[in-house]
Design an enzyme around this catalytic site. Structure first.
Site, PDB file in Angstrom:
ATOM      1  N   ASP A 117       0.800  -1.232   0.000  1.00 47.47           N
ATOM      2  CA  ASP A 117       0.000   0.000   0.000  1.00 47.47           C
ATOM      3  C   ASP A 117       0.828   1.275   0.000  1.00 47.47           C
ATOM      4  O   ASP A 117       0.275   2.369  -0.197  1.00 47.47           O
ATOM      5  CB  ASP A 117      -0.965   0.008   1.190  1.00 47.47           C
ATOM      6  CG  ASP A 117      -2.077  -1.012   1.024  1.00 47.47           C
ATOM      7  OD1 ASP A 117      -2.557  -1.175  -0.114  1.00 47.47           O
ATOM      8  OD2 ASP A 117      -2.444  -1.662   2.013  1.00 47.47           O
ATOM      9  N   ASP A 178      -5.246  -5.388  -6.407  1.00 44.97           N
ATOM     10  CA  ASP A 178      -5.088  -3.979  -6.020  1.00 44.97           C
ATOM     11  C   ASP A 178      -3.657  -3.486  -6.245  1.00 44.97           C
ATOM     12  O   ASP A 178      -3.410  -2.301  -6.480  1.00 44.97           O
ATOM     13  CB  ASP A 178      -5.405  -3.774  -4.527  1.00 44.97           C
ATOM     14  CG  ASP A 178      -6.513  -4.660  -3.990  1.00 44.97           C
ATOM     15  OD1 ASP A 178      -6.688  -5.777  -4.503  1.00 44.97           O
ATOM     16  OD2 ASP A 178      -7.174  -4.249  -3.039  1.00 44.97           O
TER      17      ASP A 178
END
Ligand code: GLY
Length: 399
Positions: A117, A178
């Site tokens: 992330d 993602d």
């Protein structure tokens, strides 16, 4: 933590911004919705207690944000939203806020990589900041962040490890769809002194993901688990979707955006074709009102929660894809589909204007574990304002 007096100055600045928002000129459809974002964000800014408080979620029926700190995976979206507000308004009060919140994320670039992330966190914040200001201090943070992200790359598997904390539980090197979004940081770094190695890593990650993350109909798995030593695929499964075999709406949206950016960065037409196929299946299966359910095969459709975040991410990606498609009919189709998504999101049903300071309602974060269902979430707002910004630029002939 900021002091009480600086907290008051946040409040005053927020009020000033709200007044400025009311006077903004409405020159086109995108502008009127961007004006709405400015007014809503001013309310959020006025309520934030400190620079270590990032607004993340407003639960269904509530009117206040739940805050997180810079370590949360969504910490880049509020600073990124502030940068888009500054880009639209040119108001230095928004710039000052964007700078202040962006700076709080700096330690992520220089710490051991917690997970993939880093790309979301640093590219949405520092990336937009660098794009709009050219501040060289931002550049060094982003180069460090890319190197930190790169430590998660496994050359045998050919992908970045998404969740180091899940290696034991999942039984190996894991990669989630993602993670395609975080390649943007690697490409940026490769072009800005970080070296060819980062470009090659991004390409290898995208190619491996193209091979292992998609079914023959171009719908995607959420997670692929690889043997850490041999790199062989062990399992293809879901985590945030309904079932291993279904299309999780936001996962597919990350794929559409991810392969669109792959074409932008490499000009390899394989990625453009792939982005179109991944987008087409998502668009063809949309329900009547044009906003996806959280999973396209949720068992309780039509009562299943929607996911406005998936719609916002896809709208933004399709606007870019519409500028890339060589077939004029396809280009028009993607532009119209993006505008339809934005029109639906901008309706009274999806805008939060009468309920809370968020931009959008009806996003779903993690349905299987029962969190953030039918809520306002900062990444739905971030991609909504990004898409409106892109639409405005297209309408003004600037893209
Ligand atoms: N990257 C986590 C999510 O999309 O929920």
């Amino acid at each position: 933590m900021i002091t009480a007096s600086s907290g008051r100055s946040l409040l005053v600045a927020g009020t000033t911004l709200l007044v400025a928002a009311c006077g903004a000129q409405k020159t086109n459809l995108a502008n009127s919705h961007l004006d709405y974002c400015v007014a809503q964000a001013a309310k959020t800014a006025a309520a934030i207690p400190s620079y270590d408080s990032i607004p993340r979620t407003i639960a269904t029926g509530k009117d206040r944000w739940r805050y997180v700190n810079y370590r949360d995976w969504t910490s880049g979206f509020w600073p990124g939203t502030l940068w888009y507000l500054y880009e639209y308004t040119k108001d230095t009060a928004w710039k000052a806020k964007a700078q202040a919140f962006t700076n709080t994320l700096r330690p992520i670039a220089f710490s051991k990589a917690g997970d993939h992330d880093i790309g979301f966190q640093l590219y949405c914040s520092y990336g937009n900041g660098y794009r709009l200001t050219g501040d060289t201090a931002y550049k060094s943070v982003m180069l460090a962040a890319a190197d930190t992200l790169a430590t998660l790359f496994n050359p045998v598997a050919g992908t970045i490890l998404s969740w180091p904390h899940e290696v034991q539980h999942l039984g190996g090197h894991n990669t989630i769809i993602d993670n395609m979004m975080n390649l943007e940081l690697l490409f940026w770094a490769a072009k800005n002194g970080g070296g060819q190695r980062l470009y090659d890593m991004a390409v290898q990650h995208a190619n491996t993901t193209m091979k292992n993350h998609f079914r023959p109909d171009f719908t995607s798995y959420h997670v692929v688990v690889y043997d850490t030593i041999t790199g062989k695929v062990i399992r293809q499964q879901t985590h945030q979707g309904y079932a291993d075999s279904t299309m999780w709406a936001r996962g597919q949206a990350w794929g559409i955006y991810g392969y669109t950016l792959m074409y932008r960065e490499t000009k390899d037409t394989t990625y453009r074709r792939f982005a179109q196929s991944v987008a087409d299946v998502w668009l063809q299966r949309l329900p009547q009102d044009g906003i996806p359910y959280w999973d396209f095969q949720a068992p309780d459709i039509p009562r299943a929660p929607k996911d406005a975040s998936a719609a916002a991410i896809t709208a933004s990606a399709l606007l870019e894809l519409s500028t890339m498609a060589t077939d004029a009919a396809k280009a028009t189709y993607y532009r119209q589909q993006a505008e339809a998504l934005l029109t639906a999101l901008s309706s009274n049903q999806y805008q939060a204007r009468h309920q809370s300071p968020a931009f959008l309602l009806h996003a779903t974060g993690h349905k299987p574990n029962g969190s953030e269902i039918d809520a306002s979430i900062n990444y739905a707002d971030y991609y909504y304002i990004e898409a409106l910004t892109r639409l405005r630029q297209l309408q003004e002939g600037k893209r």
